[in-house]
Design an enzyme around this catalytic site. Structure first.
Site, short mmCIF file in Angstrom:
data_model
loop_
_atom_site.label_atom_id
_atom_site.label_comp_id
_atom_site.label_asym_id
_atom_site.label_seq_id
_atom_site.Cartn_x
_atom_site.Cartn_y
_atom_site.Cartn_z
N CYS A 20 35.14 -6.26 22.27
CA CYS A 20 34.76 -5.06 22.20
C CYS A 20 33.77 -4.58 23.41
O CYS A 20 33.53 -5.36 24.26
CB CYS A 20 33.87 -4.77 21.14
SG CYS A 20 32.48 -5.71 20.92
N HIS A 40 28.15 -14.33 19.87
CA HIS A 40 28.37 -15.24 18.81
C HIS A 40 29.73 -15.90 19.26
O HIS A 40 30.68 -15.71 18.44
CB HIS A 40 28.40 -14.77 17.31
CG HIS A 40 26.73 -14.62 17.04
ND1 HIS A 40 26.58 -13.72 15.95
CD2 HIS A 40 25.77 -15.08 17.65
CE1 HIS A 40 24.95 -13.78 15.85
NE2 HIS A 40 24.63 -14.81 16.86
N CYS A 76 23.96 -4.22 22.60
CA CYS A 76 25.07 -3.16 22.52
C CYS A 76 24.30 -1.81 22.11
O CYS A 76 23.52 -1.40 21.27
CB CYS A 76 26.04 -3.56 21.47
SG CYS A 76 27.40 -2.30 21.19
N GLU A 97 21.63 -9.52 14.34
CA GLU A 97 21.16 -7.99 14.38
C GLU A 97 20.47 -7.54 13.22
O GLU A 97 19.58 -6.63 13.48
CB GLU A 97 22.57 -7.50 14.16
CG GLU A 97 22.60 -5.81 14.34
CD GLU A 97 24.11 -5.24 14.05
OE1 GLU A 97 25.03 -5.94 14.37
OE2 GLU A 97 24.23 -4.24 13.28
N CYS A 144 30.86 -0.34 13.27
CA CYS A 144 31.09 0.11 14.70
C CYS A 144 32.91 0.27 14.59
O CYS A 144 33.52 -0.25 13.72
CB CYS A 144 30.76 -0.87 15.69
SG CYS A 144 31.67 -2.12 15.86
N SER A 169 30.13 -16.07 13.82
CA SER A 169 30.43 -14.53 14.25
C SER A 169 30.85 -13.64 13.24
O SER A 169 31.71 -13.84 12.48
CB SER A 169 31.64 -14.43 15.10
OG SER A 169 32.20 -13.14 15.40
N SER A 226 33.77 -11.17 19.70
CA SER A 226 33.38 -11.95 20.66
C SER A 226 34.14 -13.12 21.27
O SER A 226 33.93 -13.88 21.92
CB SER A 226 31.97 -12.41 20.00
OG SER A 226 32.39 -12.84 18.78
S1 SF4 Z 1 28.30 -3.32 17.56
FE1 SF4 Z 1 28.71 -5.51 17.90
S2 SF4 Z 1 30.87 -5.31 17.43
FE2 SF4 Z 1 30.44 -3.38 17.53
S3 SF4 Z 1 30.94 -2.61 19.82
FE3 SF4 Z 1 28.88 -3.42 19.68
S4 SF4 Z 1 28.91 -5.53 20.19
FE4 SF4 Z 1 30.85 -5.09 19.71
#
Ligand code: SF4
Length: 313
Positions: A12, A41, A96, A126, A194, A222, A266
């Site tokens: 992503c 991950h 992110c 997270e 997301c 993950s 990931s």
């Molecule tokens: S929140 Fe996590 S899965 Fe979604 S775009 Fe960001 S890094 Fe990627």
């Protein structure tokens, strides 16, 4: 054997940015760089950086004073930032932006006096980072049953947030229970799960009916990869989550004519390619692209690196 190759799959925008960020740091500063927890991950990705000398640590105290410390895509709590400052580390934040969005929502709701219900998985990086933004104001729930145990009365000032990589269906079940119990509960205007999580799950839901077996490339730790495998399992299909072709077992393919292949957000494309090549050579498989949606999301490198780039450093 017919293989449907799901798209979107794999990296992503947040993972791409975090990995580009670490690659750029290695190029600029050499491999003597520290990363708080795994950069993403995925075992393949972490092994690649470990081999060239990057070190993954569990706490800023494990980093020599004055060194460079990168925060991973999953984000960190204020406590970790404080520890890094006290150690005079040069930090680069590869969180992110969609995780940062959840942190900012937590800060805002806490400041406005809300009790926040965070829907997520206990112990996930997270979730730990988000809860650290307002530990006194956040309660974690994972299931509808957890909602039933909440100590708040019907008129409590409540808001809910979610981890970015949840199963869309499971989160909806928990949210339904929250809204039944607390009809006035607030939530962000734009949902926290997301786009990448949603798109990869939607692709499997659209395609799984055409195949006998689901293969998900990704690591066991993950979250979004595990959710993809679970979708296969809930539809009654055999579904396996593997890091790469070495984990494939011949017995999985007995009597199997069609396979759906995808990858968590990931997991790098190289591990998908290796699996496809193995299936082509072993079973004479043919591969068809199965595109359910286009993705064009990108995130810029962290500002600490852009400043250095602009200065020509
Ligand atoms: S929140 Fe996590 S899965 Fe979604 S775009 Fe960001 S890094 Fe990627």
């Amino acid at each position: 054997m017919r293989i449907l190759l799901a798209s979107p799959r794999g990296f992503c925008a947040g993972v791409n940015m975090a990995i580009d960020c670490l690659d750029e740091c290695v190029k600029r500063f050499g491999p003597n760089i520290y990363v708080y927890h795994e950069i993403v991950h995925n075992r393949y990705v972490v092994d690649r950086f470990t081999r060239i000398g990057v070190k993954f640590v569990d706490h800023p105290d494990d980093v020599p004073v004055g060194s460079i410390l990168l925060y991973s895509a999953h984000g960190v709590s204020p406590e970790i930032r404080k520890a890094a400052r006290e150690r005079k580390l040069q930090t680069i934040d590869a969180t992110c932006p969609l995780v940062t969005k959840v942190h900012l929502e937590a800060i805002k709701y806490a400041r406005d006096g809300y009790n926040i219900i965070l829907i997520g998985h206990e112990g996930h990086d997270e979730v730990i980072g988000t809860m650290g933004e307002a530990p006194e104001s956040i309660t974690l729930v994972e299931t509808p049953e957890d909602v039933d145990q909440l100590p708040f009365g019907p008129d409590a000032k409540l808001a809910y947030l979610t981890q970015t990589t949840l199963s869309v269906e499971e989160a909806a079940t928990v949210i339904r229970r929250l809204e039944e119990r607390y009809p006035g509960i607030e939530h962000p205007a734009k949902e926290d799960i997301c786009y990448a999580t949603t798109n990869r799950q939607d692709a499997i839901k659209a395609l799984i009916g055409q195949v006998d077996l689901l293969l998900v490339l990704g690591s066991q730790n993950s979250s979004n990869s595990r959710r993809l495998q679970e979708i296969g399992v809930t539809t009654g299909k055999a579904a396996y989550l593997i890091d790469g072709k070495a984990e494939l077992r011949p017995e999985w393919f007995e009597g199997v004519n069609s396979v759906l292949v995808t990858a968590g957000a990931s997991a790098p494309e190289v591990v998908v390619e290796e699996v496809l090549e193995h299936l082509r050579q072993t079973y004479g498989a043919t591969v068809e692209d199965a595109i359910t949606r286009e993705e064009h999301v990108t995130f810029p490198l962290p500002k600490e690196l852009r400043v250095l780039q602009a200065a020509g450093a």
